[in-house]
Design an enzyme around this catalytic site. Sequence first.
Site, PDB file in Angstrom:
ATOM      1  N   LYS A   7       1.089  -0.994   0.175  1.00  0.00           N
ATOM      2  CA  LYS A   7      -0.102  -0.082   0.649  1.00  0.00           C
ATOM      3  C   LYS A   7       1.064   1.162  -0.148  1.00  0.00           C
ATOM      4  O   LYS A   7       1.688   1.283   0.578  1.00  0.00           O
ATOM      5  CB  LYS A   7      -0.699   0.070   1.162  1.00  0.00           C
ATOM      6  CG  LYS A   7      -1.441   1.355   1.330  1.00  0.00           C
ATOM      7  CD  LYS A   7      -2.193   1.051   2.260  1.00  0.00           C
ATOM      8  CE  LYS A   7      -3.886   2.333   2.723  1.00  0.00           C
ATOM      9  NZ  LYS A   7      -4.419   2.644   3.718  1.00  0.00           N
ATOM     10  N   LYS A  51      -1.483  -1.638  -3.921  1.00  0.00           N
ATOM     11  CA  LYS A  51      -3.256  -0.258  -3.803  1.00  0.00           C
ATOM     12  C   LYS A  51      -2.191   0.758  -3.750  1.00  0.00           C
ATOM     13  O   LYS A  51      -1.378   0.978  -3.102  1.00  0.00           O
ATOM     14  CB  LYS A  51      -3.397  -0.544  -2.508  1.00  0.00           C
ATOM     15  CG  LYS A  51      -4.292   0.729  -2.487  1.00  0.00           C
ATOM     16  CD  LYS A  51      -5.231   0.316  -0.827  1.00  0.00           C
ATOM     17  CE  LYS A  51      -6.091   1.906  -0.399  1.00  0.00           C
ATOM     18  NZ  LYS A  51      -6.726   2.100   1.121  1.00  0.00           N
TER      19      LYS A  51
HETATM   20  C1  PBG Z   1      -7.367   3.061   5.717  1.00  0.00           C
HETATM   21  C2  PBG Z   1      -7.929   3.579   3.848  1.00  0.00           C
HETATM   22  C3  PBG Z   1      -7.149   3.921   3.103  1.00  0.00           C
HETATM   23  C4  PBG Z   1      -7.582   4.139   2.507  1.00  0.00           C
HETATM   24  C5  PBG Z   1      -8.441   2.685   2.317  1.00  0.00           C
HETATM   25  N1  PBG Z   1      -8.342   2.216   3.944  1.00  0.00           N
HETATM   26  C6  PBG Z   1      -6.736   5.231   3.394  1.00  0.00           C
HETATM   27  C7  PBG Z   1      -5.659   5.658   3.534  1.00  0.00           C
HETATM   28  O1  PBG Z   1      -4.998   5.115   3.426  1.00  0.00           O
HETATM   29  O2  PBG Z   1      -5.251   6.819   3.894  1.00  0.00           O
HETATM   30  C8  PBG Z   1      -7.773   4.765   0.390  1.00  0.00           C
HETATM   31  C9  PBG Z   1      -9.249   4.161   0.126  1.00  0.00           C
HETATM   32  C10 PBG Z   1      -9.531   5.273  -1.192  1.00  0.00           C
HETATM   33  O3  PBG Z   1      -8.120   6.068  -0.760  1.00  0.00           O
HETATM   34  O4  PBG Z   1     -10.159   5.251  -1.413  1.00  0.00           O
HETATM   35  N2  PBG Z   1      -5.988   3.403   6.303  1.00  0.00           N
END
Ligand code: PBG
Length: 328
Positions: A195, A248
């Site tokens: 991520k 992601k």
């Molecule tokens: C929580 C999380 C996030 C997303 C999914 N889980 C946000 C982040 O890390 O700031 C982002 C999902 C999206 O942008 O659609 N940590």
Amino acid sequence: MKFPVYRARRLRRNETLRRMVRETFLRVDDLICPLFVRPGKGVKNPILSMPGQFQFSVDTLVQEAQKVYDLGIPAVLLFGIPKAKDEIGSEAYARDGVVQKAIRSLRDAIPELIIIGDICLCEYTSHGHCGVVKGNEVDNDATIDILARMALSHAEAGADMVAPSDMMDGRVGAIRKVLDEQGFTHIPIMSYAAKYASGFYGPFREAAESAPQFGDRKSYQMDPANAREAMREIRLDIEEGADIVMVKPALFYLDIISRVRMEFDLPIAAYSVSGEFAMVKAASQLGWIDEERVMMEILVSIKRAGADLVITYFAKEAAKLLREKGGY
Ligand code: PBG
């Protein structure tokens, strides 16, 4: 074989031929639909930066999830906006927290629906970071205990799967251990393994009310410039017990998806994030692109790169189109 003996256009002459030689398919079964739940009754708050997406209360969430399931989409991924936030995000693991209630109601209402709980503290902490803050840092080891409690509370409420998105080190192992000790050996972990610290999460932070109040997430999420490191992250999560690994965002990380596909044999999920969705919606509202066409092109590209599952805010729209047109 080369031109003029070989003519690539011969097999592109009409849609039937193109269908016959198509290499990649998007199926409704590949889709996972993210949904946001907040306290209240009868709530359906539009998320302005994500047209067509809403914050639901538990009752309206159940109605929405029913529509999702009726379209053939097998799974939802749940995010909670709690009634109160604190330093350690204690609502995240509360038995009566908003997501735990949502899971119970969905479990009763739609038994076959796969309910996935997102595991992260950023929606629940007053400072908006994904873990416990000590000084100016997110404390890794203090956070993973809380995440494990959160995952357990989701499993106890009836979730089918948990998906840690926090990017703390060792959290998959910590969650696996607690789940196994408490009799949830059958609950899979879909780990947000690679991520990235991405600007494309902007609209989500409005949706989940989870923007960090100071600093950014670069000390725990990955540097967008790194690919080898993603392989390391994936390997570690698999060793700790991940059942599905996630990349992601999706669209600008297709190279990562493709590498993961070549190097590992677990199912891969890719999260086409809020910013990817918002860009398409905005350009389409301006009349600059054909939304349906671009949506399907993006989703099939993610599959072509090697993803098995696609988490997308387009899930319902794509499912409708796949049903009407019989496939990409
Ligand atoms: C929580 C999380 C996030 C997303 C999914 N889980 C946000 C982040 O890390 O700031 C982002 C999902 C999206 O942008 O659609 N940590």
